[in-house]
Design an enzyme around this catalytic site. Structure first.
Site, mmCIF file in Angstrom:
data_model
loop_
_atom_site.group_PDB
_atom_site.id
_atom_site.type_symbol
_atom_site.label_atom_id
_atom_site.label_comp_id
_atom_site.label_asym_id
_atom_site.label_seq_id
_atom_site.Cartn_x
_atom_site.Cartn_y
_atom_site.Cartn_z
ATOM 1 C CG HIS A 228 -0.339 0.280 2.529
ATOM 2 N ND1 HIS A 228 0.083 1.524 2.919
ATOM 3 C CD2 HIS A 228 -0.067 -0.548 3.580
ATOM 4 C CE1 HIS A 228 0.562 1.478 4.148
ATOM 5 N NE2 HIS A 228 0.505 0.222 4.571
ATOM 6 C CB CYS A 229 1.241 4.261 -1.611
ATOM 7 S SG CYS A 229 -0.100 4.220 -2.819
ATOM 8 C CB SER A 230 -1.341 7.920 0.426
ATOM 9 O OG SER A 230 -0.095 8.399 0.911
ATOM 10 N N GLY B 95 -3.474 4.027 -2.429
ATOM 11 C CA GLY B 95 -3.357 2.705 -3.028
ATOM 12 C C GLY B 95 -3.749 2.617 -4.487
ATOM 13 C CB THR C 38 -0.601 0.491 -4.425
ATOM 14 O OG1 THR C 38 -0.359 1.105 -3.149
ATOM 15 C CG2 THR C 38 -1.046 -0.945 -4.211
#
Length: 302
Positions: A236-238, A240, A244
């Site tokens: 994940h990132c922030s 997604g 991602t």
């Protein structure tokens, strides 16, 4: 060619009795996009997790983008994706989210349950962001997982910057390329020696573009090696849908030769980018972006 989620899940072995995907199931809880507006209507989740648990787990993830299956490897290891958890300054937690991640890790076990005496943290939660960004996001109610609550997993930060930093780097790269082409053409017209090459000008432009690419590829290497070794990876990132998708797509290209065919590549784009809500219109500016133009009111006619 059309993409069918059920067919792709069957190809990976999801829900096949006696196979590597026997502890996974397909859920249509999002068929009306009521659980998550930016997720596909059909998702694959651990078989022991009910749709009710998903409903509660979604509340803990940004924009309700909870962990769901992205890719199932023939060795039983999985790649799942999500958005950041809503941890906040008070270090909030979600039992349902923790159970979901634990169930994902357990899908490669013969019984579908992780033995309680096993304490190895071989499985990975990939946070694509720089560590500082993840910590700062706690101020707005988000953040990153508290690993005390996620058994059998360890955290890896990749340090990949957000879309705004990437866009600035790309603009600098483009400017350097144009400048290099102009200088080369001028030198050729005047009969002078060829100046510094394209790569030298890119490196001296301070765009950091090559560093950004390196961070992404290092992340992909981490994911591929973990899954090849039989470990599960949650990415994940922030939100997604940018970093991602880059990571999950490139990792699948490395892991599965099917995605390196024309048909498989089309399926990959549809699965990882279109169905998981990548903002093509906003990112590519097909219809224009409000930040790039100014609306001026026309004067009244007398």
């Amino acid at each position: 060619m059309e993409y069918y989620a059920h067919a792709e899940f069957r190809r990976m072995g999801v829900g096949v009795a006696g196979g590597v995907g026997q502890h996974w199931r397909v859920s249509e809880i999002n068929r009306e996009f009521q659980l998550c507006a930016t997720y596909p209507p059909v998702v694959a989740i651990p078989a022991r997790i009910s749709d009710t648990t998903l409903t509660y787990a979604a509340r803990y993830r940004s924009k309700a983008r909870l962990p769901v299956l992205s890719y199932l490897h023939p060795n039983g290891a999985s790649m799942t994706r999500s958005s950041q958890p809503m941890v906040g300054l008070k270090q909030a937690r979600s039992v349902q989210d923790e159970k979901l991640v634990e169930a994902i890790v357990a899908t490669s076990e013969p019984t579908g349950i992780v033995p309680r005496f096993r304490n190895e943290r071989n499985n990975i939660i990939i946070d694509a962001r720089p560590t500082t960004n993840a910590v700062v996001n706690r101020a707005i109610g988000a953040g990153s997982e508290n690993m005390d609550h996620y058994r059998q997993c360890r955290k890896v930060y990749l340090g990949i910057d957000n879309i705004h930093v990437m866009r600035d780097a790309l603009n600098r790269l483009a400017d350097a390329a144009v400048d290099a082409a102009d200088v080369s053409a001028t030198a050729s017209d005047l009969g002078h020696a060829e100046p510094a090459g394209m790569m030298a000008r890119i490196q001296s432009s301070r765009s950091s573009w090559l560093s950004h690419l390196q961070n992404i590829l290092v992340g992909v290497k981490t994911i591929v090696e973990a899954i090849d070794a039989g470990h599960h990876v949650l990415v994940h990132c922030s939100d997604g849908w940018d970093r991602t998708a880059q990571l999950t797509s490139l990792a699948q290209l490395c892991l599965d030769p099917y995605y390196r065919t024309i048909e498989g590549f089309a399926v990959l784009v549809e699965k990882e980018w279109v169905s998981f809500g990548h903002q093509f219109t906003l990112r590519n500016g097909h219809l224009g972006h409000p930040d790039r133009f100014t609306v001026v009111r026309a004067g009244r006619k007398r």
